[in-house]
Scaffold this active site. Structure first.
Site, PDB file in Angstrom:
ATOM      1  N   ASP A   1      21.926  10.540 -44.288  1.00  0.00           N
ATOM      2  CA  ASP A   1      22.781   9.972 -43.239  1.00  0.00           C
ATOM      3  C   ASP A   1      22.124   8.770 -42.562  1.00  0.00           C
ATOM      4  O   ASP A   1      22.589   8.306 -41.525  1.00  0.00           O
ATOM      5  CB  ASP A   1      23.140  11.031 -42.197  1.00  0.00           C
ATOM      6  CG  ASP A   1      21.917  11.638 -41.519  1.00  0.00           C
ATOM      7  OD1 ASP A   1      20.774  11.217 -41.827  1.00  0.00           O
ATOM      8  OD2 ASP A   1      22.101  12.544 -40.684  1.00  0.00           O
TER       9      ASP A   1
ATOM     10  N   GLU B   1      18.498  10.801 -35.522  1.00  0.00           N
ATOM     11  CA  GLU B   1      19.788  11.068 -36.142  1.00  0.00           C
ATOM     12  C   GLU B   1      20.798   9.968 -35.801  1.00  0.00           C
ATOM     13  O   GLU B   1      20.591   9.174 -34.877  1.00  0.00           O
ATOM     14  CB  GLU B   1      20.312  12.423 -35.662  1.00  0.00           C
ATOM     15  CG  GLU B   1      19.401  13.605 -35.974  1.00  0.00           C
ATOM     16  CD  GLU B   1      19.475  14.045 -37.433  1.00  0.00           C
ATOM     17  OE1 GLU B   1      19.849  13.229 -38.294  1.00  0.00           O
ATOM     18  OE2 GLU B   1      19.161  15.214 -37.718  1.00  0.00           O
TER      19      GLU B   1
ATOM     20  N   ASP C   1       6.972  13.313 -36.700  1.00  0.00           N
ATOM     21  CA  ASP C   1       7.801  14.282 -36.006  1.00  0.00           C
ATOM     22  C   ASP C   1       7.256  15.689 -36.180  1.00  0.00           C
ATOM     23  O   ASP C   1       6.300  15.912 -36.932  1.00  0.00           O
ATOM     24  CB  ASP C   1       9.248  14.215 -36.508  1.00  0.00           C
ATOM     25  CG  ASP C   1       9.345  13.984 -38.023  1.00  0.00           C
ATOM     26  OD1 ASP C   1       8.495  14.523 -38.754  1.00  0.00           O
ATOM     27  OD2 ASP C   1      10.255  13.275 -38.471  1.00  0.00           O
TER      28      ASP C   1
ATOM     29  N   HIS D   1      18.997   8.561 -41.287  1.00  0.00           N
ATOM     30  CA  HIS D   1      17.991   8.764 -40.249  1.00  0.00           C
ATOM     31  C   HIS D   1      16.586   8.472 -40.780  1.00  0.00           C
ATOM     32  O   HIS D   1      16.312   8.639 -41.978  1.00  0.00           O
ATOM     33  CB  HIS D   1      18.068  10.182 -39.668  1.00  0.00           C
ATOM     34  CG  HIS D   1      17.560  11.267 -40.564  1.00  0.00           C
ATOM     35  ND1 HIS D   1      18.388  12.107 -41.271  1.00  0.00           N
ATOM     36  CD2 HIS D   1      16.301  11.663 -40.860  1.00  0.00           C
ATOM     37  CE1 HIS D   1      17.668  12.982 -41.951  1.00  0.00           C
ATOM     38  NE2 HIS D   1      16.387  12.721 -41.735  1.00  0.00           N
TER      39      HIS D   1
END
Length: 261
Positions: free
Chosen positions: A136, A143, A67, A138
Site C-alpha cells: 500500500d 501507513e 520501527d 508505506h
C-alpha cells in the site's frame, strides 16, 4: 531519485552491499538505518558474506531500526530488535550496544519516541537508510494518510499491513500487533542517503506510485521524490507497471562508473 532495474535480488543485493561497504571504507563509524522484512534479507546475507571474507567491518558503526511493534515481549522472536539480530547484526561484528530501536515496551510512549529522535540526532543522523515498501506504499510503518512531516510516533497498523505480516505469526492475524512505534516520514527524510529495495510483482503498483506518481500521503513512500539522494532498486517484476522502464534502464546502463549509488 534514481531508479535501478536489475534482473533479480542477487544483483540488487550486490549493488546495495557495494554502497554500504564503500561508506564504511570511508567512514568506519557510519550510522546505518536498518529495515526488517523480506526485502533487505539478500542485502544482509551479502554483507555477512563480505564480513566473513574479511572484506568489511561494522565494528565502529552504529545502527538504528525503523520501527518496532508495541507490546511484544522482549524475548518474542518477531520483536524487530530480535529479528534484526538474527538476520544481520548478530552475524557481524557490530557491537550489540551500538544497535538501537524504538522502545515498544515503554510506559511513556511520547517520551520513548522523543528519546529515539534524540538518540538519532546525537549519533549525527543516519548516513544510509535501507528501506522496503509495503503493497500500500508505506515505508517503515507510515501507513497511508501519514503526515509527510511526521516524526517517530505510535501508529495503528492497517488491516492490509497486518495481513501482509501475518506470515511471520503463523498466518494468525490475531497474533499480529495492532500498534507500532515507527520513525516518521520526516525522520526518514533526514537520512543522508535513502536506499529502497523492492522485488516481485506484488510491489509493482506501489513502485509505480513511488517513482511516477504524484507525492501524496495516500502513498507515503512518494515523499522520497523530494529527497536529494534517494536510490530505488527493483527487479523486473516490481518494475512491470513503470511507463518509463526502458528509459530507466538506458539511464543506468550509460551512467558514469564513478557515480556509484
Amino acid at each position: 531519485m534514481e531508479l535501478i532495474i536489475q534482473p533479480d535480488e542477487r544483483q540488487i543485493a550486490t549493488l546495495v552491499a557495494d554502497a554500504i561497504s564503500t561508506l564504511l571504507d570511508h567512514k568506519p563509524d557510519a550510522v546505518l538505518g536498518l529495515a526488517t522484512g523480506s526485502s533487505p534479507l539478500a542485502v544482509y546475507d551479502e554483507l555477512v558474506r563480505r564480513y566473513e571474507a574479511g572484506q568489511v567491518s561494522f565494528a565502529g558503526a552504529r545502527a538504528f531500526l525503523l520501527d518496532e511493534y508495541v507490546g511484544l515481549a522482549a524475548d518474542h522472536p518477531q520483536r524487530y530488535r530480535n529479528v534484526i539480530e538474527t538476520e544481520f547484526t548478530g552475524r557481524v561484528d557490530i557491537p550489540a550496544a551500538a544497535v538501537q530501536g524504538p522502545d515498544g515496551l515503554g510506559e511513556d510512549v511520547p517520551e520513548a519516541c522523543a528519546a529515539y529522535e534524540r538518540a538519532i540526532a546525537a549519533a549525527g543522523g543516519v548516513d544510509l537508510q535501507i528501506l522496503g515498501i509495503g503493497t500500500d506504499g508505506h515505508i517503515a510503518f507510515n501507513e497511508p494518510g501519514s503526515s509527510l512531516a511526521s516524526r517517530t510516533r505510535i501508529k495503528t497498523l492497517t488491516r492490509q499491513t497486518r495481513l501482509d505480516n501475518a506470515r511471520f505469526f503463523d498466518d494468525d492475524l490475531d497474533q499480529v500487533p495492532t500498534h507500532c512505534l515507527t520513525q516518521g516520514l520526516g525522520t526518514i527524510m533526514a537520512a543522508k542517503h535513502l536506499v529502497l529495495v523492492a522485488t516481485g510483482g506484488h510491489k509493482a503498483e506501489a513502485i509505480q506510485h513511488l517513482v511516477e506518481g504524484p507525492v501524496s500521503a495516500m502513498w507515503p513512500a512518494t515523499i522520497m521524490q523530494h529527497h536529494p539522494h534517494a536510490t530505488v532498486l527493483v527487479d523486473s517484476a516490481a518494475a512491470s507497471r513503470l511507463e518509463l522502464a526502458d528509459y530507466y534502464r538506458e539511464t543506468y546502463e550509460t551512467k558514469p562508473a564513478w557515480q556509484g549509488l
